[in-house]
Design an enzyme around this catalytic site. Structure first.
Site, PDB file in Angstrom:
ATOM      1  N   ASP A   1      11.246  28.024 -48.700  1.00  0.00           N
ATOM      2  CA  ASP A   1      11.101  26.982 -49.698  1.00  0.00           C
ATOM      3  C   ASP A   1      12.438  26.862 -50.414  1.00  0.00           C
ATOM      4  O   ASP A   1      12.978  27.869 -50.876  1.00  0.00           O
ATOM      5  CB  ASP A   1       9.994  27.370 -50.694  1.00  0.00           C
TER       6      ASP A   1
ATOM      7  N   ASP B   1      11.820  21.445 -52.194  1.00  0.00           N
ATOM      8  CA  ASP B   1      10.992  21.249 -53.370  1.00  0.00           C
ATOM      9  C   ASP B   1      11.495  20.137 -54.293  1.00  0.00           C
ATOM     10  O   ASP B   1      12.691  20.088 -54.615  1.00  0.00           O
ATOM     11  CB  ASP B   1      10.994  22.572 -54.159  1.00  0.00           C
TER      12      ASP B   1
ATOM     13  N   GLU C   1       9.720  17.407 -49.994  1.00  0.00           N
ATOM     14  CA  GLU C   1       8.628  17.068 -50.902  1.00  0.00           C
ATOM     15  C   GLU C   1       9.120  15.898 -51.742  1.00  0.00           C
ATOM     16  O   GLU C   1       9.873  16.084 -52.701  1.00  0.00           O
ATOM     17  CB  GLU C   1       8.265  18.251 -51.803  1.00  0.00           C
TER      18      GLU C   1
ATOM     19  N   HIS D   1      -0.406  24.490 -52.144  1.00  0.00           N
ATOM     20  CA  HIS D   1      -0.606  25.367 -53.300  1.00  0.00           C
ATOM     21  C   HIS D   1      -0.680  24.594 -54.614  1.00  0.00           C
ATOM     22  O   HIS D   1      -0.846  25.204 -55.666  1.00  0.00           O
ATOM     23  CB  HIS D   1       0.547  26.369 -53.357  1.00  0.00           C
ATOM     24  N   ASP D   2      -0.525  23.274 -54.575  1.00  0.00           N
ATOM     25  CA  ASP D   2      -0.606  22.456 -55.790  1.00  0.00           C
ATOM     26  C   ASP D   2      -1.894  21.647 -55.857  1.00  0.00           C
ATOM     27  O   ASP D   2      -2.066  20.836 -56.772  1.00  0.00           O
ATOM     28  CB  ASP D   2       0.557  21.446 -55.835  1.00  0.00           C
TER      29      ASP D   2
HETATM   30  O1  TEU Z   1       5.977  20.401 -57.062  1.00  0.00           O
HETATM   31  C1  TEU Z   1       6.546  19.207 -57.505  1.00  0.00           C
HETATM   32  C2  TEU Z   1       5.653  18.348 -58.283  1.00  0.00           C
HETATM   33  O2  TEU Z   1       6.011  17.216 -58.536  1.00  0.00           O
HETATM   34  C3  TEU Z   1       4.388  18.911 -58.833  1.00  0.00           C
HETATM   35  O3  TEU Z   1       4.515  18.942 -60.214  1.00  0.00           O
HETATM   36  C4  TEU Z   1       3.177  18.149 -58.480  1.00  0.00           C
HETATM   37  O4  TEU Z   1       3.262  16.839 -58.961  1.00  0.00           O
HETATM   38  C5  TEU Z   1       1.990  18.826 -59.124  1.00  0.00           C
HETATM   39  O5  TEU Z   1       2.006  20.174 -58.759  1.00  0.00           O
HETATM   40  C6  TEU Z   1       0.679  18.242 -58.713  1.00  0.00           C
HETATM   41  O6  TEU Z   1      -0.336  18.943 -59.399  1.00  0.00           O
HETATM   42  C7  TEU Z   1       6.830  21.421 -56.659  1.00  0.00           C
HETATM   43  C8  TEU Z   1       6.042  22.642 -56.258  1.00  0.00           C
HETATM   44  O7  TEU Z   1       5.227  22.345 -55.158  1.00  0.00           O
HETATM   45  C9  TEU Z   1       5.266  23.162 -57.445  1.00  0.00           C
HETATM   46  O8  TEU Z   1       4.467  24.265 -57.108  1.00  0.00           O
HETATM   47  C10 TEU Z   1       6.269  23.542 -58.503  1.00  0.00           C
HETATM   48  O9  TEU Z   1       5.570  23.904 -59.668  1.00  0.00           O
HETATM   49  C11 TEU Z   1       7.238  22.402 -58.830  1.00  0.00           C
HETATM   50  O10 TEU Z   1       7.767  21.777 -57.655  1.00  0.00           O
HETATM   51  C12 TEU Z   1       8.413  22.922 -59.602  1.00  0.00           C
HETATM   52  O11 TEU Z   1       9.259  23.646 -58.774  1.00  0.00           O
END
Ligand code: TEU
Ligand code: CA
Length: 559
Positions: free
Chosen positions: A97, A199, A262, A334-335
């Protein structure tokens, strides 16, 4: 074949929750190594591991304090190198990542910057003076609150953070920062990682004029998503495209690395620049389903989606990639909450639903990407109280719900449904304590349902979700069909029947048809084709006639 990754399948590991080898309750690299055969048997080629770098874990590793160190809780660099070897032995690839929009406030660059904001390291970040006792501008960070945080001990001086205040944004307009980052990326590629999931990358492009914009909430702030990458951001400096090409040319391109961006908030007409030939990335995630449910303005505004809307979104994004390149198809990460709890109508059995979703999504054009536990049909967690949550953004969404007038119960219920923590419970390997994830006490919850849903039980059940996933990926890999699944054109069919999501994949003279029934009534079609996969017993579907009955919750794949 055009690119080495075209026909690959990706598996995402959330390392803290995957497999603990030493009983400290935290998943680790030896744990991952012990499950390489499991992933291979599932049909996985590329393993994406969420951040394993040194970190204070404010945002679970997405806040990196040393880009060249493995966090102690995950293991050593030697163990990581062993993982690379173990992958190679199995013709598998490891991607890391890459979190380079921001780092941790504990990174030495930022510590030095705080000591001397006007010095060399101050220029690694964004420091600005406040205006009339207020922060420089009125942007809301993704995790809530102003994007500008006052520098401790310095009056009227602020630094910028798109996410938590412990995640200061790196200054992508400083060549020295770029040199440091490119060097680091090449260092990992030289080590043998096959590429990166990248990311939150769209956020590197900002409007450096830092103007105020019209507020869009009761906090008098304007969402950060409005000011990055798009029109508002383009006022000064190179375009996002130029920035990403520079990154690629100095790193990924030379290594033929696989890169998976992403990317949110891309303009539609930019797809070709992102994933076309010589595009910024090998692929980007197709988040069109998530954007329908809970992503953009926060969970307060989230809504249940109909099959009709899901289908329209998927067709639109499939058609947009035509002749351009491959998006990466994804329903979990994971989000996000677990897919069976968010995309499957309540009248469909969960096991059928997991298989239905997998088949309809992963036979689309694009690269399949699954998230740990999805292949078992793992579900959301039955959280009981707000204290059960760990995730920084969940707590923010909870407070936001309250501030918009929800009761505590309503705000909790909303978080229970959408929390990122639903995906972060520990992996369910068997029916021993904590699903066999650890011999100690896990760092986070083990879902209450591990006795019913676990890998070991599913190994022995020919009708399990796990065994279905294996069949699905084996079918996709099968030489007879592989070109159709990878390169075949996408053509929607039965478009006007709301509960049926169906399409053809066509390659040269050959075609495969996928028909899924999300409704409450059986659906009959005339059909003389061979059924090569279904999530339900097909003996009752075909009664020696040319009529094929597709039951509610059923999907069939025809050749
Ligand atoms: O996520 C990017 C992001 O835009 C997230 O805030 C997303 O919109 C949100 O999680 C939806 O619920 C990435 C990673 O995947 C996330 O885990 C990190 O917290 C974030 O970047 C910061 O690095
Ligand atoms: Ca451990």
């Amino acid at each position: 074949m055009k690119n080495w990754w075209d026909d690959k399948v990706i598996y995402q590991i959330y390392p803290k929750s995957f497999m603990d080898s030493n009983g400290d309750g935290i998943g680790d690299i030896p744990g991952i190594i012990s499950k390489m055969d499991y992933m291979k048997e599932l049909g996985v080629d590329i393993v994406w591991i969420s951040p394993i770098y040194e970190s204070p874990f404010i945002d679970q590793g997405y806040d990196i304090s040393d880009y060249r160190k493995i966090a102690e809780c995950f293991g050593t660099m030697e163990e990581f190198e062993l993982l690379l070897e173990e992958a190679k032995k199995r013709d598998m690839y490891i991607i890391m990542d890459l979190v380079i929009n921001h780092c941790s406030d504990q990174h030495e660059w930022f510590k030095k910057a705080l000591k001397d904001p006007d010095g060399r390291y101050g220029k690694y970040f964004y420091f600005e003076k406040g205006v009339n006792g207020q922060p420089p501008s009125n942007y809301r960070s993704y995790f809530g609150g102003n994007m500008w945080e006052e520098v401790p001990g310095r009056e009227n001086l602020y630094y910028l953070h798109s996410f938590a205040k412990q995640q200061p944004d790196l200054n992508w307009y400083n060549q020295e920062v770029l040199d440091e980052l490119y060097d680091m990326v090449n260092w990992w590629l030289d080590k043998g990682v096959a590429g990166f999931r990248i990311d939150a990358i769209i956020n590197i492009k900002k409007n450096l004029l830092f103007e105020n914009y019209e507020a869009d909430g009761p906090d008098n702030l304007c969402g950060v998503e409005k000011i990055v990458a798009g029109a508002l951001a383009s006022k000064k400096g190179p375009s996002i495209g130029d920035m990403l090409q520079d990154l690629r040319n100095n790193t990924f391109k030379k290594h033929d690395a696989f890169t998976l961006g992403e990317v949110f908030n891309m303009k539609e007409d930019e797809l070709k620049e992102f994933i076309g030939e010589d595009g910024h990335f090998s692929s980007i995630f197709d988040f069109s389903l998530h954007l329908l449910t809970n992503c953009e303005q926060g969970w307060y505004y989230a809504k249940d989606v109909s099959v009709k809307e899901m289908k329209a979104a998927l067709i639109k994004s499939q058609e947009s990639t035509k002749d351009i390149g491959f998006m990466t198809n994804v329903v979990e990460n994971h989000d996000q909450p677990r897919s069976v709890d968010i995309f499957i109508p309540e009248w469909i059995d969960k096991n059928d639903g997991s298989k239905l979703l997998a088949t309809s999504i992963f036979l689309l054009k694009g690269i399949p990407c699954i998230y740990q536990g999805q292949e078992l049909g793992m579900t959301n967690m039955d959280f009981k109280r707000v204290e059960d949550f760990n995730d920084i953004s969940t707590l923010d969404q909870y407070n936001k719900g309250l501030s918009l007038g929800m009761t505590e119960t309503e705000a909790f219920d909303m978080c229970k449904k959408y929390s990122r923590d639903n995906a972060r419970t520990v992996m369910q390997w068997d029916d021993s304590a904590y699903g066999g994830f650890t011999t100690g006490t896990p760092w986070f919850w083990s879902n209450q349902n591990y006795k019913a849903i676990n890998a070991k039980a599913q190994e022995n059940d020919p009708n399990s979700v796990l065994n279905y996933y294996r069949k699905l990926f084996a079918l996709r890999r099968n030489k007879k069909y592989n070109n159709i699944f990878v390169y075949g054109e996408f053509k929607p069919i039965y478009e006007d029947i709301d509960d049926i999501f169906a399409y053809k994949r066509v390659f040269c003279e050959e075609e495969i048809t996928v028909i899924s029934n999300w409704g409450k009534e059986a659906f009959d079609i005339e059909c003389d084709k061979e059924i090569i996969l279904s999530n339900k017993d097909i003996s009752s579907s075909k009664n020696n006639t040319n009529i094929l009955k597709i039951y509610p919750g059923q999907v069939v794949v025809l050749h």
